[in-house]
Design a protein around this motif. Sequence first.
Motif, PDB file in Angstrom:
ATOM      1  N   VAL A  19     -83.781  55.560-108.911  1.00 60.06           N
ATOM      2  CA  VAL A  19     -85.159  55.557-109.398  1.00 60.06           C
ATOM      3  C   VAL A  19     -85.431  54.285-110.198  1.00 60.06           C
ATOM      4  CG1 VAL A  19     -86.786  56.683-110.963  1.00 60.06           C
ATOM      5  CG2 VAL A  19     -85.395  58.062-109.403  1.00 60.06           C
ATOM      6  N   ARG A  20     -84.504  53.921-111.073  1.00 62.16           N
ATOM      7  CA  ARG A  20     -84.666  52.703-111.878  1.00 62.16           C
ATOM      8  C   ARG A  20     -84.854  51.477-110.995  1.00 62.16           C
ATOM      9  NH1 ARG A  20     -81.467  48.543-114.518  1.00 62.16           N
ATOM     10  NH2 ARG A  20     -79.613  49.117-113.327  1.00 62.16           N
ATOM     11  N   LEU A  21     -84.072  51.371-109.943  1.00 63.14           N
ATOM     12  CA  LEU A  21     -84.140  50.195-109.074  1.00 63.14           C
ATOM     13  C   LEU A  21     -85.392  50.206-108.198  1.00 63.14           C
ATOM     14  CD1 LEU A  21     -80.377  50.013-108.006  1.00 63.14           C
ATOM     15  CD2 LEU A  21     -81.552  48.559-109.680  1.00 63.14           C
ATOM     16  N   THR A  24     -88.930  49.151-109.611  1.00 63.48           N
ATOM     17  CA  THR A  24     -89.311  47.744-109.806  1.00 63.48           C
ATOM     18  C   THR A  24     -89.373  46.977-108.488  1.00 63.48           C
ATOM     19  OG1 THR A  24     -87.008  47.030-110.133  1.00 63.48           O
ATOM     20  CG2 THR A  24     -88.231  47.733-112.086  1.00 63.48           C
ATOM     21  N   HIS A  25     -89.151  47.662-107.374  1.00 65.15           N
ATOM     22  CA  HIS A  25     -89.205  46.998-106.072  1.00 65.15           C
ATOM     23  C   HIS A  25     -90.667  46.779-105.683  1.00 65.15           C
ATOM     24  CE1 HIS A  25     -88.627  46.165-101.822  1.00 65.15           C
ATOM     25  NE2 HIS A  25     -87.315  46.193-101.971  1.00 65.15           N
ATOM     26  N   PRO A  26     -91.053  45.570-105.305  1.00 64.98           N
ATOM     27  CA  PRO A  26     -92.473  45.298-105.022  1.00 64.98           C
ATOM     28  C   PRO A  26     -93.002  45.986-103.771  1.00 64.98           C
ATOM     29  CG  PRO A  26     -91.118  43.399-104.456  1.00 64.98           C
ATOM     30  CD  PRO A  26     -90.220  44.361-105.176  1.00 64.98           C
ATOM     31  N   ASN A  27     -92.108  46.399-102.877  1.00 66.04           N
ATOM     32  CA  ASN A  27     -92.561  46.974-101.612  1.00 66.04           C
ATOM     33  C   ASN A  27     -92.029  48.374-101.359  1.00 66.04           C
ATOM     34  OD1 ASN A  27     -93.954  44.543-100.901  1.00 66.04           O
ATOM     35  ND2 ASN A  27     -91.980  43.652-100.336  1.00 66.04           N
ATOM     36  N   MET A  28     -91.669  49.090-102.418  1.00 70.82           N
ATOM     37  CA  MET A  28     -91.225  50.471-102.278  1.00 70.82           C
ATOM     38  C   MET A  28     -91.959  51.365-103.266  1.00 70.82           C
ATOM     39  SD  MET A  28     -87.069  50.343-101.744  1.00 70.82           S
ATOM     40  CE  MET A  28     -86.326  49.419-100.389  1.00 70.82           C
ATOM     41  N   GLU A  29     -92.221  52.590-102.823  1.00 78.57           N
ATOM     42  CA  GLU A  29     -92.909  53.570-103.655  1.00 78.57           C
ATOM     43  C   GLU A  29     -92.174  54.908-103.544  1.00 78.57           C
ATOM     44  OE1 GLU A  29     -97.164  56.039-103.748  1.00 78.57           O
ATOM     45  OE2 GLU A  29     -96.785  54.486-102.221  1.00 78.57           O
ATOM     46  N   ILE A  30     -91.858  55.495-104.680  1.00 75.87           N
ATOM     47  CA  ILE A  30     -91.193  56.798-104.694  1.00 75.87           C
ATOM     48  C   ILE A  30     -92.247  57.884-104.492  1.00 75.87           C
ATOM     49  CG2 ILE A  30     -89.856  58.440-106.079  1.00 75.87           C
ATOM     50  CD1 ILE A  30     -88.658  56.001-107.536  1.00 75.87           C
ATOM     51  N   VAL A  31     -92.103  58.661-103.424  1.00 75.31           N
ATOM     52  CA  VAL A  31     -93.088  59.696-103.123  1.00 75.31           C
ATOM     53  C   VAL A  31     -92.527  61.107-103.278  1.00 75.31           C
ATOM     54  CG1 VAL A  31     -94.434  58.216-101.603  1.00 75.31           C
ATOM     55  CG2 VAL A  31     -92.562  59.593-100.642  1.00 75.31           C
ATOM     56  N   ALA A  32     -91.200  61.226-103.414  1.00 74.92           N
ATOM     57  CA  ALA A  32     -90.600  62.555-103.591  1.00 74.92           C
ATOM     58  C   ALA A  32     -89.270  62.423-104.311  1.00 74.92           C
ATOM     59  CB  ALA A  32     -90.405  63.253-102.247  1.00 74.92           C
ATOM     60  N   LEU A  33     -89.051  63.347-105.242  1.00 73.90           N
ATOM     61  CA  LEU A  33     -87.795  63.432-105.977  1.00 73.90           C
ATOM     62  C   LEU A  33     -87.341  64.877-105.949  1.00 73.90           C
ATOM     63  CD1 LEU A  33     -88.737  61.321-109.141  1.00 73.90           C
ATOM     64  CD2 LEU A  33     -87.255  60.574-107.261  1.00 73.90           C
ATOM     65  N   THR A  34     -86.062  65.105-105.658  1.00 74.92           N
ATOM     66  CA  THR A  34     -85.593  66.488-105.612  1.00 74.92           C
ATOM     67  C   THR A  34     -84.437  66.712-106.578  1.00 74.92           C
ATOM     68  OG1 THR A  34     -83.809  66.404-103.955  1.00 74.92           O
ATOM     69  CG2 THR A  34     -86.101  66.418-103.134  1.00 74.92           C
ATOM     70  N   ALA A  44     -89.096  62.513-116.847  1.00 75.77           N
ATOM     71  CA  ALA A  44     -89.083  62.198-118.273  1.00 75.77           C
ATOM     72  C   ALA A  44     -88.297  63.245-119.062  1.00 75.77           C
ATOM     73  CB  ALA A  44     -90.513  62.102-118.800  1.00 75.77           C
ATOM     74  N   GLN A  45     -88.355  64.490-118.625  1.00 74.22           N
ATOM     75  CA  GLN A  45     -87.582  65.542-119.295  1.00 74.22           C
ATOM     76  C   GLN A  45     -86.094  65.403-119.010  1.00 74.22           C
ATOM     77  OE1 GLN A  45     -90.181  68.674-117.473  1.00 74.22           O
ATOM     78  NE2 GLN A  45     -89.975  69.657-119.480  1.00 74.22           N
ATOM     79  N   VAL A  46     -85.754  65.041-117.799  1.00 71.12           N
ATOM     80  CA  VAL A  46     -84.355  64.964-117.395  1.00 71.12           C
ATOM     81  C   VAL A  46     -83.724  63.642-117.828  1.00 71.12           C
ATOM     82  CG1 VAL A  46     -82.792  65.035-115.405  1.00 71.12           C
ATOM     83  CG2 VAL A  46     -84.833  66.481-115.446  1.00 71.12           C
ATOM     84  N   PHE A  47     -84.481  62.565-117.716  1.00 71.94           N
ATOM     85  CA  PHE A  47     -84.015  61.228-118.092  1.00 71.94           C
ATOM     86  C   PHE A  47     -85.103  60.546-118.917  1.00 71.94           C
ATOM     87  CE2 PHE A  47     -81.471  61.835-114.158  1.00 71.94           C
ATOM     88  CZ  PHE A  47     -80.200  61.624-114.695  1.00 71.94           C
ATOM     89  N   PRO A  48     -85.078  60.717-120.227  1.00 74.99           N
ATOM     90  CA  PRO A  48     -86.136  60.135-121.065  1.00 74.99           C
ATOM     91  C   PRO A  48     -86.273  58.619-120.951  1.00 74.99           C
ATOM     92  CG  PRO A  48     -84.945  61.823-122.287  1.00 74.99           C
ATOM     93  CD  PRO A  48     -84.199  61.613-121.009  1.00 74.99           C
ATOM     94  N   HIS A  49     -85.219  57.917-120.528  1.00 72.05           N
ATOM     95  CA  HIS A  49     -85.332  56.463-120.410  1.00 72.05           C
ATOM     96  C   HIS A  49     -86.269  56.052-119.280  1.00 72.05           C
ATOM     97  CE1 HIS A  49     -82.385  57.198-117.230  1.00 72.05           C
ATOM     98  NE2 HIS A  49     -82.515  55.944-116.825  1.00 72.05           N
ATOM     99  N   LEU A  50     -86.676  57.015-118.438  1.00 66.63           N
ATOM    100  CA  LEU A  50     -87.593  56.723-117.332  1.00 66.63           C
ATOM    101  C   LEU A  50     -89.002  57.261-117.598  1.00 66.63           C
ATOM    102  CD1 LEU A  50     -85.198  57.605-114.351  1.00 66.63           C
ATOM    103  CD2 LEU A  50     -85.721  55.319-115.239  1.00 66.63           C
ATOM    104  N   ARG A  51     -89.295  57.630-118.824  1.00 65.88           N
ATOM    105  CA  ARG A  51     -90.580  58.277-119.119  1.00 65.88           C
ATOM    106  C   ARG A  51     -91.769  57.348-118.940  1.00 65.88           C
ATOM    107  NH1 ARG A  51     -91.184  61.360-122.977  1.00 65.88           N
ATOM    108  NH2 ARG A  51     -89.048  61.705-123.703  1.00 65.88           N
ATOM    109  N   LEU A  53     -92.420  55.640-116.391  1.00 63.15           N
ATOM    110  CA  LEU A  53     -92.770  55.551-114.967  1.00 63.15           C
ATOM    111  C   LEU A  53     -93.645  56.726-114.544  1.00 63.15           C
ATOM    112  CD1 LEU A  53     -89.245  54.585-113.557  1.00 63.15           C
ATOM    113  CD2 LEU A  53     -91.176  53.037-114.010  1.00 63.15           C
ATOM    114  N   ASP A  54     -94.556  56.446-113.645  1.00 59.20           N
ATOM    115  CA  ASP A  54     -95.400  57.493-113.064  1.00 59.20           C
ATOM    116  C   ASP A  54     -94.688  58.027-111.826  1.00 59.20           C
ATOM    117  OD1 ASP A  54     -97.424  59.180-112.310  1.00 59.20           O
ATOM    118  OD2 ASP A  54     -98.725  57.588-111.517  1.00 59.20           O
ATOM    119  N   LEU A  55     -93.983  59.144-111.980  1.00 65.27           N
ATOM    120  CA  LEU A  55     -93.115  59.663-110.932  1.00 65.27           C
ATOM    121  C   LEU A  55     -93.514  61.086-110.545  1.00 65.27           C
ATOM    122  CD1 LEU A  55     -89.711  58.496-112.448  1.00 65.27           C
ATOM    123  CD2 LEU A  55     -90.832  57.522-110.415  1.00 65.27           C
TER     124      LEU A  55
END
Length: 342
Positions: A19-21, A24-34, A44-51, A53-55
């Motif tokens: 997720v961290r990587l 910041t990729h200019p041509n990738m978008e995260i559309v699903a996380l399981t 943000a609850q599971v990994f506060p260091h990623l709060r 990000l709009d995930l």
Amino acid sequence: MAHKIAILGASGYTGAEMVRLVSTHPNMEIVALTADRKAGQSMAQVFPHLRHLDLPLLVKIGEVDFSGVDLVVCALPHATSQSVISALPRDMKVVDLSADFRLRDAAAYEKWYGQPHSAMDLQAEAVYGLPEFYRDQIREARIVACTGCNAATGQFALRPLIGAGVIDLDDIIIDLKAAVSGAGRSLKENLLHAELSEGYHAYGVGGVHRHLGEFDQEFSLIAGRPVSVQFTPHLIPANRGILATIYVSGDAQTVHDTLAQAYADEPFLQVLPFGEHPSTRHVRGSNFVHIGVVGDRRPGRTIVIAALDNLTKGSSGMAMQNANLMLGEEETTGLMLAPVFP
């Protein structure tokens, strides 16, 4: 238009690193996380260091609509990916971070992982995901099996030497130190702070560590005959990093020159000046590998030392390289971040 990425198993360390990587990729978008146990929670609850990000929320795998997904990253436990990937659309591009498709031989998989392989039809499609050596196959692959982090470290140090025939193939010793994040995020008694800190210990001693299956497969393929290395990993009280000290029989200057020539055009592999050796602190949080070569006091004996970050170049950074190749992106995109120091 950005490539749409789904990350399965995003609540683990390699999932979070992915997720961290990707973020910041200019041509990738995260559309699903399981996630399994943490489904319904936010990252943000599971990994506060990623709060920041709009995930998307974490959901069960069965809730994901894969119709709009361009590539799936599986950051799932061993023996889970086979069934999960088997259920995905048959044209879906997949980068797998587990061991489920690393070994080409079904008997070898059963030997090292203690159960039969359940998806050999998919195994036939899988490409071993070490991009510096398989990038042409990876570009055309549907399924790419990222290597083990320990296996990657040893291979970066040894593959060019085996291929060039500059070392004794029957006299290779890999003494490796691995940080605790390589064991995953699940609660384990031996990984409690009180049991792990202020000491380190060997594990998988005597030729039983699973990554030996990858060493056997890849080194024997390069050499054209069986190659069996001695390999002892050690768990160290650090969060990130692998350092492998490798002892070989061969001329030190020739070993250094062989590695320097092999990696001269590789953006992530840095061969240090002859006589210098690396540290895990110099690659932390990055996709770089540092390799040093030092001559032993005994003529004809050489020490090769390799360092990488197990969560980045050893797993999720490698996955990003592979995804870039599979999606037609520049291989280094999103991965040229400098190491974090101190």
